[in-house]
Enzyme design. Structure first.
Site, PDB file in Angstrom:
ATOM      1  N   GLY A  11       0.811  -1.214   0.000  1.00 39.30           N
ATOM      2  CA  GLY A  11       0.000   0.000   0.000  1.00 39.30           C
ATOM      3  C   GLY A  11       0.843   1.261   0.000  1.00 39.30           C
ATOM      4  O   GLY A  11       2.073   1.221   0.061  1.00 39.30           O
ATOM      5  N   ASN A 124      -1.993   8.626  15.495  1.00 40.23           N
ATOM      6  CA  ASN A 124      -1.162   9.489  14.667  1.00 40.23           C
ATOM      7  C   ASN A 124       0.282   9.404  15.158  1.00 40.23           C
ATOM      8  O   ASN A 124       0.550   9.645  16.329  1.00 40.23           O
ATOM      9  CB  ASN A 124      -1.656  10.934  14.721  1.00 40.23           C
ATOM     10  CG  ASN A 124      -1.091  11.787  13.618  1.00 40.23           C
ATOM     11  OD1 ASN A 124       0.117  11.871  13.440  1.00 40.23           O
ATOM     12  ND2 ASN A 124      -1.976  12.415  12.850  1.00 40.23           N
ATOM     13  N   HIS A 155      -9.580  15.268   5.433  1.00 41.49           N
ATOM     14  CA  HIS A 155      -8.745  14.218   4.856  1.00 41.49           C
ATOM     15  C   HIS A 155      -9.164  13.931   3.418  1.00 41.49           C
ATOM     16  O   HIS A 155     -10.214  14.385   2.966  1.00 41.49           O
ATOM     17  CB  HIS A 155      -8.840  12.927   5.680  1.00 41.49           C
ATOM     18  CG  HIS A 155      -8.030  12.947   6.933  1.00 41.49           C
ATOM     19  ND1 HIS A 155      -8.505  13.490   8.108  1.00 41.49           N
ATOM     20  CD2 HIS A 155      -6.773  12.501   7.210  1.00 41.49           C
ATOM     21  CE1 HIS A 155      -7.575  13.377   9.053  1.00 41.49           C
ATOM     22  NE2 HIS A 155      -6.521  12.779   8.523  1.00 41.49           N
ATOM     23  N   LYS A 159     -10.426   8.120   2.633  1.00 44.46           N
ATOM     24  CA  LYS A 159     -10.386   7.725   4.049  1.00 44.46           C
ATOM     25  C   LYS A 159     -11.709   7.102   4.458  1.00 44.46           C
ATOM     26  O   LYS A 159     -12.782   7.639   4.175  1.00 44.46           O
ATOM     27  CB  LYS A 159     -10.061   8.930   4.932  1.00 44.46           C
ATOM     28  CG  LYS A 159      -9.847   8.561   6.398  1.00 44.46           C
ATOM     29  CD  LYS A 159      -9.261   9.720   7.172  1.00 44.46           C
ATOM     30  CE  LYS A 159      -9.087   9.391   8.654  1.00 44.46           C
ATOM     31  NZ  LYS A 159      -8.194   8.242   8.873  1.00 44.46           N
TER      32      LYS A 159
END
EC number: 1.17.1.8
Length: 267
Positions: A11, A124, A155, A159
């Protein structure tokens, strides 16, 4: 040398993590994992990272990849992360989880599994965002109940979870500092004649579109003035570098559930 394996190696995030490991002294890519049937299984993991061949083949064998590493970095989904955490526990390997969207029940399960191995679970991995968490707690304590709190996050359109795990954590940090229960005061929806804003609520608003990497703004709004604390991510590299930093840190820790505040020494 810390041997780091990457889950989701084919990814976008996986590629950036592999690149970050290759740039980090004292760390090496030991394994690369993808789901069963992924078209890149069997290929060299370096190509997706823009590195060329690095001699590590993308595998779909979770147990083999875990057994060959010191720590696994996982940016997938809560369901997959918990499975990976369980396998890491069985093999006494550390894990760094950057997946978002965990329910309270899933977080509780992660904490239970972390009794056997050291685990970093953080929404995060950015150094800047985690500094923001500390700043938000300090500001909220100083301002108290005289300022209304609203959180807006933006975002990219791909997402899957909303609001972001970072926005939720920001809300939790502010709520904790103000002595409130986030789950009771978070307001995710306003429409029509919904009445005046309550004193304790924390508004949560979401924007999705284009290729926004990530933006978070917390508003402390008073009468005649407001404070805005904003973090903007320009690339995913800050997340990948943070995850590698966490991986190097966690392998020397005792079993338990940690986050980036622990990694960065901000507690």
């Amino acid at each position: 040398m810390v041997k780091i394996a990457v889950c989701g190696a084919a990814g976008r995030m996986g590629g950036r993590i592999i690149a970050a490991i290759s740039e980090t002294e004292g760390a090496v890519v030991s394994g690369a994992l993808e789901r069963l049937g992924h078209p890149m299984v069997g290929q060299d993991a370096g190509f997706n990272a823009g590195l060329g061949a690095i001699g590590v083949t993308i595998s779909d064998d979770l147990t083999a990849v875990v057994q060959g590493c010191d720590v696994l970095i996982d940016f997938t989904t809560p369901k997959v992360s918990l499975k990976n955490l369980e396998v890491c526990g069985l093999n006494k390997k550390s894990i760094v989880i950057g997946s978002t969207g965990f329910t309270p029940e899933e977080r509780a399960l992660a904490a239970e599994l972390a009794k056997d191995i050291p685990v970093v679970l953080a929404p995060n991995m950015s150094v800047g965002v985690n500094v923001c968490f500390k700043v938000l707690a300090d500001v909220a304590k100083i301002l108290g109940d005289d300022f209304d709190v609203e959180i807006v996050e933006a975002h990219h359109k791909m997402k899957k979870d909303s609001p972001s795990g970072t926005a939720v954590r920001m809300g939790e940090v502010v709520a904790e500092a103000l002595g409130r229960d986030y789950n009771k005061v978070a307001n995710f929806h306003r429409e029509g004649i919904c009445g005046e804003r309550t004193k304790d609520e924390i508004g949560m608003q979401t924007i999705r579109g284009g290729d926004i990497v990530g933006e978070h703004t917390v508003y402390f709004i008073g009468m005649g003035e407001r404070i805005e604390i904003t973090h903007r991510a320009h690339t995913r590299d800050m997340f990948s570098r943070g995850s590698v930093r966490a991986a190097k840190w966690v392998v020397s820790q005792k079993p338990g559930l940690y986050d980036m505040q622990d990694v960065l020494g901000l507690r």
